[in-house]
Design a protein around this motif. Structure first.
Motif, PDB file in Angstrom:
ATOM      1  N   ARG A 140     -53.640 -56.939 -79.419  1.00  0.00           N
ATOM      2  CA  ARG A 140     -54.632 -57.968 -79.118  1.00  0.00           C
ATOM      3  C   ARG A 140     -54.992 -58.732 -80.370  1.00  0.00           C
ATOM      4  O   ARG A 140     -54.839 -58.232 -81.490  1.00  0.00           O
ATOM      5  CB  ARG A 140     -55.863 -57.379 -78.433  1.00  0.00           C
ATOM      6  CG  ARG A 140     -56.646 -56.360 -79.242  1.00  0.00           C
ATOM      7  CD  ARG A 140     -57.820 -55.793 -78.430  1.00  0.00           C
ATOM      8  NE  ARG A 140     -57.533 -54.481 -77.886  1.00  0.00           N
ATOM      9  CZ  ARG A 140     -57.233 -54.234 -76.610  1.00  0.00           C
ATOM     10  NH1 ARG A 140     -57.194 -55.214 -75.731  1.00  0.00           N
ATOM     11  NH2 ARG A 140     -56.962 -53.021 -76.212  1.00  0.00           N
ATOM     12  N   SER A 141     -55.458 -59.938 -80.201  1.00  0.00           N
ATOM     13  CA  SER A 141     -55.855 -60.736 -81.360  1.00  0.00           C
ATOM     14  C   SER A 141     -56.757 -61.865 -80.906  1.00  0.00           C
ATOM     15  O   SER A 141     -56.751 -62.252 -79.735  1.00  0.00           O
ATOM     16  CB  SER A 141     -54.615 -61.334 -82.030  1.00  0.00           C
ATOM     17  OG  SER A 141     -54.017 -62.259 -81.133  1.00  0.00           O
ATOM     18  N   THR A 142     -57.537 -62.347 -81.860  1.00  0.00           N
ATOM     19  CA  THR A 142     -58.316 -63.554 -81.621  1.00  0.00           C
ATOM     20  C   THR A 142     -58.044 -64.470 -82.801  1.00  0.00           C
ATOM     21  O   THR A 142     -58.239 -64.072 -83.949  1.00  0.00           O
ATOM     22  CB  THR A 142     -59.836 -63.235 -81.561  1.00  0.00           C
ATOM     23  OG1 THR A 142     -60.043 -62.233 -80.575  1.00  0.00           O
ATOM     24  CG2 THR A 142     -60.641 -64.471 -81.203  1.00  0.00           C
ATOM     25  N   ARG A 143     -57.495 -65.630 -82.544  1.00  0.00           N
ATOM     26  CA  ARG A 143     -57.254 -66.549 -83.661  1.00  0.00           C
ATOM     27  C   ARG A 143     -57.375 -67.992 -83.197  1.00  0.00           C
ATOM     28  O   ARG A 143     -57.431 -68.257 -81.994  1.00  0.00           O
ATOM     29  CB  ARG A 143     -55.896 -66.292 -84.306  1.00  0.00           C
ATOM     30  CG  ARG A 143     -54.745 -66.431 -83.366  1.00  0.00           C
ATOM     31  CD  ARG A 143     -53.480 -65.874 -83.974  1.00  0.00           C
ATOM     32  NE  ARG A 143     -52.845 -65.093 -82.927  1.00  0.00           N
ATOM     33  CZ  ARG A 143     -51.669 -64.498 -83.019  1.00  0.00           C
ATOM     34  NH1 ARG A 143     -50.994 -64.538 -84.118  1.00  0.00           N
ATOM     35  NH2 ARG A 143     -51.166 -63.847 -82.010  1.00  0.00           N
ATOM     36  N   THR A 144     -57.402 -68.860 -84.165  1.00  0.00           N
ATOM     37  CA  THR A 144     -57.522 -70.272 -83.831  1.00  0.00           C
ATOM     38  C   THR A 144     -56.126 -70.880 -83.807  1.00  0.00           C
ATOM     39  O   THR A 144     -55.378 -70.778 -84.780  1.00  0.00           O
ATOM     40  CB  THR A 144     -58.406 -70.982 -84.874  1.00  0.00           C
ATOM     41  OG1 THR A 144     -59.664 -70.298 -84.895  1.00  0.00           O
ATOM     42  CG2 THR A 144     -58.637 -72.433 -84.506  1.00  0.00           C
ATOM     43  N   ASP A 201     -54.796 -60.457 -75.052  1.00  0.00           N
ATOM     44  CA  ASP A 201     -54.643 -59.022 -74.810  1.00  0.00           C
ATOM     45  C   ASP A 201     -53.317 -58.830 -74.086  1.00  0.00           C
ATOM     46  O   ASP A 201     -52.966 -59.633 -73.225  1.00  0.00           O
ATOM     47  CB  ASP A 201     -55.782 -58.495 -73.915  1.00  0.00           C
ATOM     48  CG  ASP A 201     -57.125 -58.580 -74.594  1.00  0.00           C
ATOM     49  OD1 ASP A 201     -57.400 -57.747 -75.476  1.00  0.00           O
ATOM     50  OD2 ASP A 201     -57.914 -59.496 -74.258  1.00  0.00           O
ATOM     51  N   VAL A 216     -60.013 -71.687 -80.464  1.00  0.00           N
ATOM     52  CA  VAL A 216     -60.069 -70.235 -80.592  1.00  0.00           C
ATOM     53  C   VAL A 216     -59.425 -69.606 -79.353  1.00  0.00           C
ATOM     54  O   VAL A 216     -59.755 -69.956 -78.225  1.00  0.00           O
ATOM     55  CB  VAL A 216     -61.524 -69.727 -80.730  1.00  0.00           C
ATOM     56  CG1 VAL A 216     -61.539 -68.209 -80.922  1.00  0.00           C
ATOM     57  CG2 VAL A 216     -62.213 -70.420 -81.882  1.00  0.00           C
ATOM     58  N   THR A 217     -58.468 -68.711 -79.599  1.00  0.00           N
ATOM     59  CA  THR A 217     -57.685 -68.141 -78.504  1.00  0.00           C
ATOM     60  C   THR A 217     -57.629 -66.625 -78.632  1.00  0.00           C
ATOM     61  O   THR A 217     -57.316 -66.107 -79.711  1.00  0.00           O
ATOM     62  CB  THR A 217     -56.237 -68.697 -78.565  1.00  0.00           C
ATOM     63  OG1 THR A 217     -56.316 -70.119 -78.637  1.00  0.00           O
ATOM     64  CG2 THR A 217     -55.435 -68.286 -77.345  1.00  0.00           C
ATOM     65  N   ALA A 218     -57.951 -65.930 -77.565  1.00  0.00           N
ATOM     66  CA  ALA A 218     -57.893 -64.462 -77.572  1.00  0.00           C
ATOM     67  C   ALA A 218     -56.742 -64.000 -76.682  1.00  0.00           C
ATOM     68  O   ALA A 218     -56.526 -64.558 -75.609  1.00  0.00           O
ATOM     69  CB  ALA A 218     -59.208 -63.881 -77.069  1.00  0.00           C
TER      70      ALA A 218
END
Ligand code: IPM
Ligand code: MG
Length: 370
Positions: A154-158, A167, A163-165
């Motif tokens: 999983r990650s959250t980044r721009t 899973d 901003v995009t998450a």
């Protein structure tokens, strides 16, 4: 009578109501030990918020090693109020739940059994109409516990300024096969029906799930297999719960459906669970959470934890007679009209012959009936 056993149990009291309910399960196990001539040694380890406060992380390597060295693990609950507790200001991998997920993975506890059974004494607490629950119900939710969305990357980044998450939901055929085998094995000891729950009309992981479950089913000609989409299953659980025997499903679906199933039994305080690997080892915990709002008040329902201890006797130690003794003590106490607040009848008129008791009293009543 079984021969005398020496049980080496690691306890994880945890957070919130955890320490209160684990104490009652130990009380009951101690009574079983005296009555049936076993001896039990306990060792407590920290996990979740309690471990964050003491050690700065939700599960230490020493705690994992202690759990691995035990014959079985008895857990209360972990976590706090996700909007107000400082634990939820920490990065996700340091929050209380990360400890539990790490323990499940480290101990390879891929099979989570969550029985949902309606005690006739608790019909009052069941939110469903009498014509729906008339015949009672008795199901076993078999939830895959070490794969799927819980353990994917999983990650959250721009990305491009947005901003995009992400899973990821991954299942291998081997992960599906081993849980399916457990599900069919359990069904053989019950009413021989498996409802495999997926979202095969949308997800690739579910299409693989369905295919592998069908392959496993070939080895169990006596078991009836049906497939059900998860949204329909959520509906069927409140429409006609008695149709289910074993519900076999992946991690996230099982998390959601087991909370729903618990509520139709009257209270989440009644739902026990066992998390097993491919040996006799298991972690036993109530399905409910840490209920921080009632922690320390002595009113939490210890029955789910006590029934989880009974599952431990049955699945890790093959002590069926002892497990039966615990389960019938619980039934007896309910028959005698004792209730914790969560399972008290709502209407005044139905309270004749029913008395409200606290956590410790409930534990005493149950252990006295063993
Ligand atoms: C459960 C709980 C856990 C889960 C949380 C505490 C991570 O809800 O055991 O059902 O989602 O598996
Ligand atoms: Mg849950």
């Amino acid at each position: 009578m079984n021969s005398r056993m020496n049980l080496n149990i690691v306890c994880i009291p945890g957070d919130g109501i955890g320490p209160e309910i684990v104490a009652e399960a130990k009380k009951v196990l101690d009574k079983v030990a005296v009555k049936f001539g076993h001896s039990i040694s306990y060792k407590d380890i920290l996990m979740g918020g309690a471990s964050i406060d003491a050690c700065g992380e939700p599960l230490t390597d020493e705690a994992i090693a202690a759990a691995k060295a035990a014959d079985a693990v008895l857990m209360g609950s972990i976590g706090g109020n996700t909007s107000t507790s400082p634990w939820y200001q920490l990065p996700p991998h340091l929050r209380p739940e990360a400890g539990l997920l790490k323990l499940r993975k480290e101990l390879n506890l891929f099979a989570n059994l969550r029985p949902a059974y309606l005690y006739k004494e608790l019909r009052e607490a069941c939110p469903l109409r009498e014509d729906i629950i008339g015949g009672g119900f008795d199901m076993m939710i078999m939830r895959e516990l070490t794969g799927g969305l819980y353990f994917g990357e999983r990650s959250t980044r721009t990305m491009n300024g947005v901003v995009t998450a992400v899973d990821t939901l991954t299942y291998t055929e081997n992960e599906i096969r081993r849980i399916a085998i457990k599900g069919f094995d359990i069904a053989m000891k019950r009413r021989k029906k498996v409802t495999s729950v997926d979202k095969a009309n949308v997800l690739d992981s579910s299409r693989l799930w369905r295919k592998v479950v069908e392959e496993v089913a070939l080895d169990y000609p006596e078991v009836t297999l049906e497939h059900m989409l998860v949204d329909n299953c959520a509906m069927q659980l409140v429409k006609d719960p008695k149709q289910f025997d074993v519900i076999l499903t992946e991690n996230m679906f099982g998390d959601i459906l087991s909370d729903e199933a618990s509520m139709v039994t009257g209270s989440i305080g009644m739902l026990s669970s066992a998390s097993l690997n491919d040996t006799k080892f298991g972690l036993y915990e109530p399905s409910g959470g840490s209920a921080p709002d009632i922690a320390g008040k002595g009113i939490a329902n210890p029955i789910a934890t006590i029934l989880s201890a009974a599952m431990m006797l049955r699945y890790s130690f093959d002590l069926d007679e002892e497990a039966d003794a615990v389960e019938s003590a619980v039934r007896k106490v309910l028959e005698d009209g004792f209730r914790t607040i969560d399972i008290m009848p709502q209407e005044e008129s139905r309270r004749a012959g029913v008395s409200q008791v606290g956590t410790a009293m409930m534990g005493d009543l149950i252990s006295n009936r063993i």
